[in-house]
Design an enzyme around this catalytic site. Structure first.
Site, PDB file in Angstrom:
ATOM      1  N   CYS A  64       0.879  -1.171   0.000  1.00 20.22           N
ATOM      2  CA  CYS A  64       0.000   0.000   0.000  1.00 20.22           C
ATOM      3  C   CYS A  64       0.916   1.221   0.000  1.00 20.22           C
ATOM      4  O   CYS A  64       2.099   1.093  -0.318  1.00 20.22           O
ATOM      5  CB  CYS A  64      -1.006  -0.036   1.155  1.00 20.22           C
ATOM      6  SG  CYS A  64      -0.335   0.219   2.805  1.00 20.22           S
ATOM      7  N   GLY A  65       0.385   2.382   0.336  1.00 21.95           N
ATOM      8  CA  GLY A  65       1.228   3.573   0.274  1.00 21.95           C
ATOM      9  C   GLY A  65       2.365   3.523   1.271  1.00 21.95           C
ATOM     10  O   GLY A  65       3.531   3.736   0.932  1.00 21.95           O
ATOM     11  N   GLY A  69      -0.940   0.369   6.752  1.00 14.10           N
ATOM     12  CA  GLY A  69      -2.365   0.032   6.808  1.00 14.10           C
ATOM     13  C   GLY A  69      -2.621  -1.403   6.411  1.00 14.10           C
ATOM     14  O   GLY A  69      -3.365  -2.135   7.090  1.00 14.10           O
ATOM     15  N   HIS A  97      13.385 -14.919  12.845  1.00 18.70           N
ATOM     16  CA  HIS A  97      12.966 -14.914  14.248  1.00 18.70           C
ATOM     17  C   HIS A  97      11.454 -14.943  14.462  1.00 18.70           C
ATOM     18  O   HIS A  97      10.998 -15.428  15.487  1.00 18.70           O
ATOM     19  CB  HIS A  97      13.536 -13.681  14.962  1.00 18.70           C
ATOM     20  CG  HIS A  97      15.013 -13.790  15.215  1.00 18.70           C
ATOM     21  ND1 HIS A  97      15.713 -12.866  15.972  1.00 18.70           N
ATOM     22  CD2 HIS A  97      15.936 -14.702  14.791  1.00 18.70           C
ATOM     23  CE1 HIS A  97      16.998 -13.214  16.010  1.00 18.70           C
ATOM     24  NE2 HIS A  97      17.163 -14.305  15.290  1.00 18.70           N
ATOM     25  N   ARG A 131      14.565 -21.290  20.066  1.00 19.76           N
ATOM     26  CA  ARG A 131      13.918 -20.424  21.048  1.00 19.76           C
ATOM     27  C   ARG A 131      12.906 -19.483  20.388  1.00 19.76           C
ATOM     28  O   ARG A 131      11.951 -19.038  21.032  1.00 19.76           O
ATOM     29  CB  ARG A 131      14.951 -19.614  21.830  1.00 19.76           C
ATOM     30  CG  ARG A 131      15.702 -18.573  21.021  1.00 19.76           C
ATOM     31  CD  ARG A 131      16.822 -17.945  21.827  1.00 19.76           C
ATOM     32  NE  ARG A 131      17.468 -16.842  21.123  1.00 19.76           N
ATOM     33  CZ  ARG A 131      18.360 -16.972  20.154  1.00 19.76           C
ATOM     34  NH1 ARG A 131      18.702 -18.189  19.732  1.00 19.76           N
ATOM     35  NH2 ARG A 131      18.918 -15.923  19.591  1.00 19.76           N
ATOM     36  N   HIS A 132      13.091 -19.224  19.112  1.00 14.18           N
ATOM     37  CA  HIS A 132      12.160 -18.334  18.407  1.00 14.18           C
ATOM     38  C   HIS A 132      10.812 -19.009  18.177  1.00 14.18           C
ATOM     39  O   HIS A 132       9.780 -18.342  18.117  1.00 14.18           O
ATOM     40  CB  HIS A 132      12.775 -17.867  17.091  1.00 14.18           C
ATOM     41  CG  HIS A 132      14.082 -17.169  17.298  1.00 14.18           C
ATOM     42  ND1 HIS A 132      14.176 -15.975  17.963  1.00 14.18           N
ATOM     43  CD2 HIS A 132      15.351 -17.541  16.983  1.00 14.18           C
ATOM     44  CE1 HIS A 132      15.446 -15.612  18.027  1.00 14.18           C
ATOM     45  NE2 HIS A 132      16.177 -16.551  17.446  1.00 14.18           N
TER      46      HIS A 132
END
Ligand code: RB5
Length: 150
Positions: A64-65, A69, A97, A131-132
């Site tokens: 998007c711009g 958003g 991660h 761990r992630h």
């Protein structure tokens, strides 16, 4: 299969990304917009992210711009972990991660050259796990907990 979508502001960048994916031989499904006419980024985000959530697409690339958003909307779709990135490090580490499955780009923030670098590193980087994985599971538990109240 990669899901790709944009609003009107992101449309020119989406077209550049499509050409790049074609050059790389990466299949994609375009969920619109299909022209530069004004449209609503939440609807475009939902269409592409539903395809990721259902498993018919692996990841989404959303424009998007600002990228902001459409990332907000994407993160409301169950199962989506969307990251709005404008730098290489973030696009790489959100895969390593966070196991992000949607990359959101701001067509009015970064140029097409930088955007394609981010697309490549996002698509080519595997989740590190370990761990992630625990932390990503905790994110998804928040989502599951919220869903119970619906
Ligand atoms: C459209 O004008 C613009 O608001 C949209 O593309 C996006 O930047 C919103 O976050």
């Amino acid at each position: 299969m990669i899901a790709i979508a944009s609003d009107h502001a992101g449309y020119p960048l989406k077209e550049v990304i499509k050409e790049h994916l074609e050059q790389r031989g990466i299949p994609y499904q375009d969920f619109g917009s299909y022209n530069g006419e004004s449209c609503d980024y939440p609807l475009m985000a939902k269409a592409a992210c539903d395809a990721v959530a259902s498993g018919s697409c692996e990841k989404a690339l959303l424009c998007c711009g600002t990228g902001v958003g459409i990332s907000m909307a994407a993160n409301k779709v169950r199962g989506i972990r969307a990251a709005c990135c404008s730098d290489y490090f973030s696009a790489k580490y959100t895969r390593l991660h966070n196991d992000a499955n949607a990359l959101c780009l701001g067509a009015r923030v970064i140029g097409p050259g930088a955007a394609l670098e981010l697309v490549d590193v996002f698509l080519d980087t595997e989740f590190e796990g370990g761990r992630h994985a625990r932390r990503v599971n905790q994110i998804m538990e928040i989502e599951a907990e919220n869903a119970k109240g619906e």
